[in-house]
Design a protein around this motif. Structure first.
Motif, PDB file in Angstrom:
ATOM      1  N   GLU A  32      14.642  13.919 -11.368  1.00 58.04           N
ATOM      2  CA  GLU A  32      13.375  13.592 -11.746  1.00 58.04           C
ATOM      3  C   GLU A  32      14.077  12.206 -12.762  1.00 58.04           C
ATOM      4  OE1 GLU A  32      10.067  14.370 -14.215  1.00 58.04           O
ATOM      5  OE2 GLU A  32      10.655  16.572 -14.030  1.00 58.04           O
ATOM      6  N   TYR A  33      14.797  12.951 -13.558  1.00 59.44           N
ATOM      7  CA  TYR A  33      15.833  12.605 -14.567  1.00 59.44           C
ATOM      8  C   TYR A  33      17.012  11.511 -14.235  1.00 59.44           C
ATOM      9  CZ  TYR A  33      13.301  16.107 -16.770  1.00 59.44           C
ATOM     10  OH  TYR A  33      12.259  16.364 -17.665  1.00 59.44           O
ATOM     11  N   GLY A  34      17.154  11.620 -12.792  1.00 60.44           N
ATOM     12  CA  GLY A  34      18.274  10.857 -12.321  1.00 60.44           C
ATOM     13  C   GLY A  34      19.814  11.774 -11.947  1.00 60.44           C
ATOM     14  N   ASN A  35      19.532  13.018 -12.096  1.00 60.17           N
ATOM     15  CA  ASN A  35      20.202  13.525 -11.701  1.00 60.17           C
ATOM     16  C   ASN A  35      20.758  14.388 -10.512  1.00 60.17           C
ATOM     17  OD1 ASN A  35      20.934  14.142 -14.908  1.00 60.17           O
ATOM     18  ND2 ASN A  35      19.996  15.193 -15.230  1.00 60.17           N
TER      19      ASN A  35
ATOM     20  N   GLN B 106      16.115  13.400 -21.990  1.00 56.49           N
ATOM     21  CA  GLN B 106      15.089  12.834 -20.721  1.00 56.49           C
ATOM     22  C   GLN B 106      13.967  12.205 -21.209  1.00 56.49           C
ATOM     23  OE1 GLN B 106      14.678  17.196 -20.663  1.00 56.49           O
ATOM     24  NE2 GLN B 106      16.044  17.114 -18.498  1.00 56.49           N
ATOM     25  N   LEU B 107      13.283  11.851 -22.114  1.00 56.04           N
ATOM     26  CA  LEU B 107      12.513  11.103 -22.150  1.00 56.04           C
ATOM     27  C   LEU B 107      12.784   9.983 -21.301  1.00 56.04           C
ATOM     28  CD1 LEU B 107       9.734  11.789 -23.637  1.00 56.04           C
ATOM     29  CD2 LEU B 107      10.852  10.153 -25.534  1.00 56.04           C
ATOM     30  N   THR B 113      15.667   5.191 -13.269  1.00 60.76           N
ATOM     31  CA  THR B 113      16.664   5.800 -11.749  1.00 60.76           C
ATOM     32  C   THR B 113      16.422   5.040 -11.562  1.00 60.76           C
ATOM     33  OG1 THR B 113      14.625   6.793 -10.768  1.00 60.76           O
ATOM     34  CG2 THR B 113      15.195   8.459 -12.080  1.00 60.76           C
ATOM     35  N   PRO B 114      18.106   5.278 -10.292  1.00 57.03           N
ATOM     36  CA  PRO B 114      18.009   3.946  -9.643  1.00 57.03           C
ATOM     37  C   PRO B 114      16.886   3.590  -8.279  1.00 57.03           C
ATOM     38  CG  PRO B 114      19.938   6.021  -9.458  1.00 57.03           C
ATOM     39  CD  PRO B 114      18.715   6.554  -9.971  1.00 57.03           C
ATOM     40  N   ASP B 115      16.276   4.388  -8.578  1.00 56.62           N
ATOM     41  CA  ASP B 115      14.824   4.208  -7.606  1.00 56.62           C
ATOM     42  C   ASP B 115      14.179   3.162  -8.744  1.00 56.62           C
ATOM     43  OD1 ASP B 115      15.647   5.356  -5.233  1.00 56.62           O
ATOM     44  OD2 ASP B 115      14.275   6.989  -4.695  1.00 56.62           O
ATOM     45  N   ALA B 116      13.411   3.437  -9.444  1.00 54.56           N
ATOM     46  CA  ALA B 116      12.835   2.807 -10.550  1.00 54.56           C
ATOM     47  C   ALA B 116      13.799   1.560 -10.342  1.00 54.56           C
ATOM     48  CB  ALA B 116      13.386   3.214 -11.902  1.00 54.56           C
ATOM     49  N   MET B 117      15.128   0.934 -10.431  1.00 54.93           N
ATOM     50  CA  MET B 117      15.569  -0.330 -10.631  1.00 54.93           C
ATOM     51  C   MET B 117      15.744  -0.612  -8.839  1.00 54.93           C
ATOM     52  SD  MET B 117      16.886   0.469 -13.079  1.00 54.93           S
ATOM     53  CE  MET B 117      15.861   0.792 -13.768  1.00 54.93           C
ATOM     54  N   HIS B 351      26.031  11.480 -23.353  1.00 57.99           N
ATOM     55  CA  HIS B 351      25.754  10.506 -23.697  1.00 57.99           C
ATOM     56  C   HIS B 351      25.844   9.515 -22.692  1.00 57.99           C
ATOM     57  CE1 HIS B 351      24.722  11.391 -27.687  1.00 57.99           C
ATOM     58  NE2 HIS B 351      25.393  12.548 -27.488  1.00 57.99           N
ATOM     59  N   ARG B 352      26.240  10.191 -21.074  1.00 56.60           N
ATOM     60  CA  ARG B 352      26.258   8.944 -20.693  1.00 56.60           C
ATOM     61  C   ARG B 352      24.743   8.131 -20.688  1.00 56.60           C
ATOM     62  NH1 ARG B 352      22.607   7.655 -16.519  1.00 56.60           N
ATOM     63  NH2 ARG B 352      21.596   9.345 -16.221  1.00 56.60           N
ATOM     64  N   CYS B 353      25.519   6.682 -20.666  1.00 54.09           N
ATOM     65  CA  CYS B 353      24.387   5.269 -20.625  1.00 54.09           C
ATOM     66  C   CYS B 353      22.824   5.511 -20.165  1.00 54.09           C
ATOM     67  CB  CYS B 353      25.598   4.454 -20.205  1.00 54.09           C
ATOM     68  SG  CYS B 353      24.118   2.666 -19.917  1.00 54.09           S
ATOM     69  N   VAL B 354      21.986   5.511 -20.824  1.00 54.62           N
ATOM     70  CA  VAL B 354      21.164   5.608 -20.057  1.00 54.62           C
ATOM     71  C   VAL B 354      20.482   4.530 -18.905  1.00 54.62           C
ATOM     72  CG1 VAL B 354      18.398   5.117 -20.696  1.00 54.62           C
ATOM     73  CG2 VAL B 354      19.540   6.951 -21.404  1.00 54.62           C
ATOM     74  N   GLY B 355      21.002   3.645 -19.326  1.00 55.14           N
ATOM     75  CA  GLY B 355      20.909   2.337 -18.470  1.00 55.14           C
ATOM     76  C   GLY B 355      21.473   2.477 -17.440  1.00 55.14           C
ATOM     77  N   SER B 356      22.861   3.053 -17.121  1.00 50.05           N
ATOM     78  CA  SER B 356      23.564   2.781 -16.016  1.00 50.05           C
ATOM     79  C   SER B 356      23.004   2.459 -14.453  1.00 50.05           C
ATOM     80  CB  SER B 356      24.896   3.606 -16.266  1.00 50.05           C
ATOM     81  OG  SER B 356      24.212   4.924 -15.919  1.00 50.05           O
ATOM     82  N   ASN B 357      22.532   2.461 -14.305  1.00 49.96           N
ATOM     83  CA  ASN B 357      21.970   2.204 -13.217  1.00 49.96           C
ATOM     84  C   ASN B 357      20.998   0.704 -13.554  1.00 49.96           C
ATOM     85  OD1 ASN B 357      22.012   4.319 -11.885  1.00 49.96           O
ATOM     86  ND2 ASN B 357      20.332   5.763 -13.173  1.00 49.96           N
ATOM     87  N   LEU B 358      20.141   0.516 -14.680  1.00 53.78           N
ATOM     88  CA  LEU B 358      20.418  -1.301 -14.742  1.00 53.78           C
ATOM     89  C   LEU B 358      21.259  -1.716 -14.502  1.00 53.78           C
ATOM     90  CD1 LEU B 358      17.812  -3.116 -15.984  1.00 53.78           C
ATOM     91  CD2 LEU B 358      18.380  -1.970 -17.791  1.00 53.78           C
ATOM     92  N   ALA B 359      22.514  -1.161 -15.523  1.00 55.08           N
ATOM     93  CA  ALA B 359      23.387  -2.288 -15.528  1.00 55.08           C
ATOM     94  C   ALA B 359      24.201  -2.379 -14.459  1.00 55.08           C
ATOM     95  CB  ALA B 359      24.806  -1.531 -16.320  1.00 55.08           C
ATOM     96  N   ARG B 360      24.251  -1.914 -13.448  1.00 51.25           N
ATOM     97  CA  ARG B 360      24.922  -1.595 -12.319  1.00 51.25           C
ATOM     98  C   ARG B 360      23.810  -2.495 -11.301  1.00 51.25           C
ATOM     99  NH1 ARG B 360      26.468   4.226 -12.914  1.00 51.25           N
ATOM    100  NH2 ARG B 360      28.707   3.678 -12.415  1.00 51.25           N
ATOM    101  N   MET B 361      23.111  -2.632 -11.206  1.00 53.11           N
ATOM    102  CA  MET B 361      21.444  -3.694 -10.288  1.00 53.11           C
ATOM    103  C   MET B 361      22.059  -4.767 -10.469  1.00 53.11           C
ATOM    104  SD  MET B 361      18.446  -5.423 -10.870  1.00 53.11           S
ATOM    105  CE  MET B 361      17.360  -4.168 -11.425  1.00 53.11           C
TER     106      MET B 361
END
Lengths: 69, 406
Positions: A32-35, B106-107, B113-117, B351-361
């Protein structure tokens, strides 16, 4: 005798870049966290070996192991 | 209140290895040969500028620092002329160190996530096409100012549930924080205050009328003890999402289009093989990584054998790491079907970018829709290409002419 491949994601190293899932969706799953973690027991079905190596060589955290059994 | 002025000038650089300045015009324009020069000199270089600052030049040194949260703190993440006092909850989790970092991160992860994107993708295609509709008949466009810029700002506004029509307001704040703020603390503080007031009003609205957007999501979040987040945490995370979500992807889309305008062979290949676009996006991210984060040295240590002293900042250059020829063969070439590409454009470590999946999409959709509608385009020789300064690198003016070159 052909070697069988198995993939494994080190959960302590994975930071959720999700490159493995994008490149080899059959072999990896995301929580769920994308891990990422390996799908099922991580055994690579015949024909997907290339994808396993590709996922490994694209993981920025070097979190993926491809084990030759 | 539009402020598009440029930051004040620094004395010119005469010795890049011992006196580098990532805000110098030569660096802003074309940093790649400078990084090569620094890398040849040492895996870690130092400048007295910015109150003392190191820069790792190799992939390995960048990795070491990114993974070492004991000696390197994220409490300051931008290299500036000043060191404003550290505030708690500045922009969690990007400004957080362990152990408070993990729960804050985590929040934010599940909504990205890729699915959310994937669910957001149709909206992004519509936005891209609306933007193209606005200028395609003119036969030319500033692709940075009228296309790349508005894709990420409208995406994040959509996710936060704030009006996409406020985009210019957000873009101005980001310019004040990430560019003018490097040398002018008052601009930085003004933008942060205005942004906080803006979000406070939206939070107030949602206390009586909750919505399904990210603002309500953060307001409803509970920690391990079941307590709501402090207001400062909610505001800090909202500021982060807005700041991090805009000129990063604007820059990445702009650089990608800049490359394709100058490289017809790559453009033709992507039009013929659109399935290659996701792989090409990774290579464009590697070659033109927009984001350089920073750390503060809080304890003396060594990196790749080089001693680093506490109190200095570190310019954690993921872009320079991605040009390290030890890790990427032909590192200076854009190889749009590069197979092995463990680039660090979205950072490494916690600190991997939280928005990386968004940015890629966003990048994939932006390139796909552009190439479908405008397959032929080139730089307009009548207008200059200009690049942003400092923390995020990308074209800010990108004049194109449409159609095949005569």
């Amino acid at each position: 005798m052909t070697e069988r491949l198995r993939v494994h994601v080190d959960p302590d190293k994975c930071q959720g870049h999700a490159r493995c899932k994008a490149l080899a969706p059959e072999l990896f799953e995301l929580d769920e966290y994308g891990n990422a973690h390996e799908a099922g027991d991580g055994i690579v079905p015949p024909g997907l070996e290339d994808k396993a190596w590709l996922a490994k060589s694209n993981c920025p955290e070097i979190a993926i192991e491809v084990i030759e059994e | 209140m539009s402020d598009v002025s440029q930051p004040a000038a620094h004395p010119p650089v005469t010795d890049w290895v011992h006196d580098f300045d990532h805000t110098a015009p030569q660096w802003t324009e074309d940093p790649f040969p400078i990084w090569d020069e620094l890398r040849a000199a040492s895996p870690v270089v130092h400048t007295e500028r910015f109150l003392g600052c190191y820069m790792p030049t190799t992939y390995e040194a960048v990795r070491e620092i990114a993974n070492d949260t004991e000696h390197f703190s994220s409490r300051r993440i931008i290299v500036r002329d000043v060191r404003p006092e550290v505030t708690r909850n500045a922009a969690p989790p990007i400004t957080s160190d362990p152990p408070v970092h993990k729960p804050a991160k985590q929040l934010l992860l599940p909504p990205f996530t890729p699915d959310a994107m994937k669910k957001l993708e149709p909206r992004m295609r519509a936005i891209c096409n609306e933007l193209i509709d606005g200028f395609i008949a003119e036969g030319k466009v500033d692709a940075a100012a009228r296309y790349a810029k508005y894709i990420p700002v409208r995406a994040i506004a959509h996710m936060l549930g704030i009006p996409e029509s406020d985009s210019d307001l957000f873009i101005n704040w980001i310019h004040m924080i990430l560019e003018l703020g490097i040398k002018d603390e008052s601009k930085l503080l003004q933008a942060v205050q205005e942004m906080s007031a803006y979000f406070r009003a939206h939070i107030e609205e949602r206390t009586s009328k909750p919505t399904g957007d990210l603002i309500s999501y953060l307001m409803n979040a509970r920690d391990k003890e079941g307590q709501p987040l402090e207001e400062s945490h909610v505001l800090g995370s909202l500021r982060l999402l807005l700041i991090a979500g805009i000129d990063t992807t604007w820059s990445a889309i702009g650089s990608s289009l800049w490359h394709l305008a100058r490289t017809p062979a790559d453009r033709e290949r992507l039009i013929a093989e659109p399935g290659l676009i996701p792989i090409a996006v990774e290579e464009l991210l590697r070659a033109y990584s927009p984001v350089t984060m920073a750390r503060e040295v809080v304890k003396e240590t060594t990196i790749s054998g080089c001693p680093v002293k506490a109190g200095n900042m570190v310019l954690l250059s993921f872009p320079a790491a991605n040009r390290d020829p030890k890790v990427f063969p032909d590192a200076d070439k854009v190889v749009i079907d590069r197979r092995e590409n463990r680039h660090a454009a979205f950072g490494l470590g916690i600190h991997r970018c939280v928005g990386s999946n968004l940015a890629r999409m966003e990048m994939q959709v932006a390139l796909e829709e552009w190439l479908k509608r405008i397959p032929d385009f080139r730089l307009d020789p009548a207008g200059p290409v200009t690049w942003s300064q400092g923390t995020v690198r990308g074209p800010r003016q990108l004049p194109f002419l449409f159609g095949k070159a005569m």
